[in-house]
Design a protein around this motif. Structure first.
Motif, PDB file in Angstrom:
ATOM      1  N   ASN A  70      -6.441  13.842  -1.437  1.00  0.00           N
ATOM      2  CA  ASN A  70      -5.827  12.865  -0.537  1.00  0.00           C
ATOM      3  C   ASN A  70      -6.766  12.494   0.596  1.00  0.00           C
ATOM      4  N   CYS A  71      -7.480  13.469   1.132  1.00  0.00           N
ATOM      5  CA  CYS A  71      -8.438  13.195   2.208  1.00  0.00           C
ATOM      6  C   CYS A  71      -9.570  12.302   1.710  1.00  0.00           C
ATOM      7  N   ASN A 129      -9.458  10.211  -0.828  1.00  0.00           N
ATOM      8  CA  ASN A 129      -8.905   8.874  -1.061  1.00  0.00           C
ATOM      9  C   ASN A 129      -8.676   8.139   0.254  1.00  0.00           C
ATOM     10  N   ALA A 130      -8.138   8.866   1.243  1.00  0.00           N
ATOM     11  CA  ALA A 130      -7.881   8.241   2.543  1.00  0.00           C
ATOM     12  C   ALA A 130      -9.187   7.791   3.188  1.00  0.00           C
ATOM     13  N   LYS A 168      -9.968   3.981   4.160  1.00  0.00           N
ATOM     14  CA  LYS A 168     -10.324   3.644   5.540  1.00  0.00           C
ATOM     15  C   LYS A 168     -11.649   2.886   5.579  1.00  0.00           C
ATOM     16  N   ILE A 205      -5.806  10.772   9.475  1.00  0.00           N
ATOM     17  CA  ILE A 205      -6.595   9.665   8.901  1.00  0.00           C
ATOM     18  C   ILE A 205      -7.645   9.204   9.885  1.00  0.00           C
ATOM     19  N   ILE A 229      -2.417   3.610   4.502  1.00  0.00           N
ATOM     20  CA  ILE A 229      -3.097   4.812   3.999  1.00  0.00           C
ATOM     21  C   ILE A 229      -2.166   6.017   4.125  1.00  0.00           C
ATOM     22  N   ALA A 230      -1.495   6.134   5.247  1.00  0.00           N
ATOM     23  CA  ALA A 230      -0.559   7.249   5.480  1.00  0.00           C
ATOM     24  C   ALA A 230       0.575   7.208   4.469  1.00  0.00           C
ATOM     25  N   THR A 272      -0.991   8.365   0.972  1.00  0.00           N
ATOM     26  CA  THR A 272      -1.610   9.694   0.873  1.00  0.00           C
ATOM     27  C   THR A 272      -0.732  10.814   1.419  1.00  0.00           C
TER      28      THR A 272
END
Length: 109
Positions: free
Chosen positions: A78-79, A81-82, A86, A106, A95-96, A99
């Motif tokens: 998830n990090c 991908n975020a 971003k 983020i 994004i929040a 993810t």
């Protein structure tokens, strides 16, 4: 005999005492033999229960460890991908949403 010769005297003595106790079992009368057998059964049952608990705890620990590993892997993905979202200019709220990370998490990526 090689192992026995390498053992300290006290340990050798304990081995021979135990062998002596085992040999004496044959000379027990019926009542003593029944008590002996009951005590041995209780001892073996205790050992079996302890071993079962150990194996159960071991399996439970492995299951928990796998679950934690999967969760950490998902969080790391998830990090990643975020971070990519971003970098591509996606809004932090979006994004929040996708993810499950917080806005502050983020922003710190």
């Amino acid at each position: 005999m090689d192992i026995l010769e390498r053992m300290p005297w006290m340990a050798q003595n304990a081995v021979f005492q135990r062998l002596s106790e085992i040999a004496d079992v044959a000379s027990l009368n019926k009542e003593e033999r029944m008590k002996y057998d009951a005590n041995m059964k209780a001892f073996r049952d205790t050992i079996a229960v302890m071993e079962g608990q150990y194996l159960e705890g071991h399996a439970e620990g492995r299951t928990e460890g796998r679950a934690e590993g999967r969760a950490e892997g998902r969080a790391e993905a998830n990090c990643d991908n975020a971070r990519k979202m971003k970098e591509d200019g996606m809004p932090i709220e979006l994004i929040a949403k996708y993810t499950g990370l917080s806005a502050t998490e983020i922003e710190s990526l």
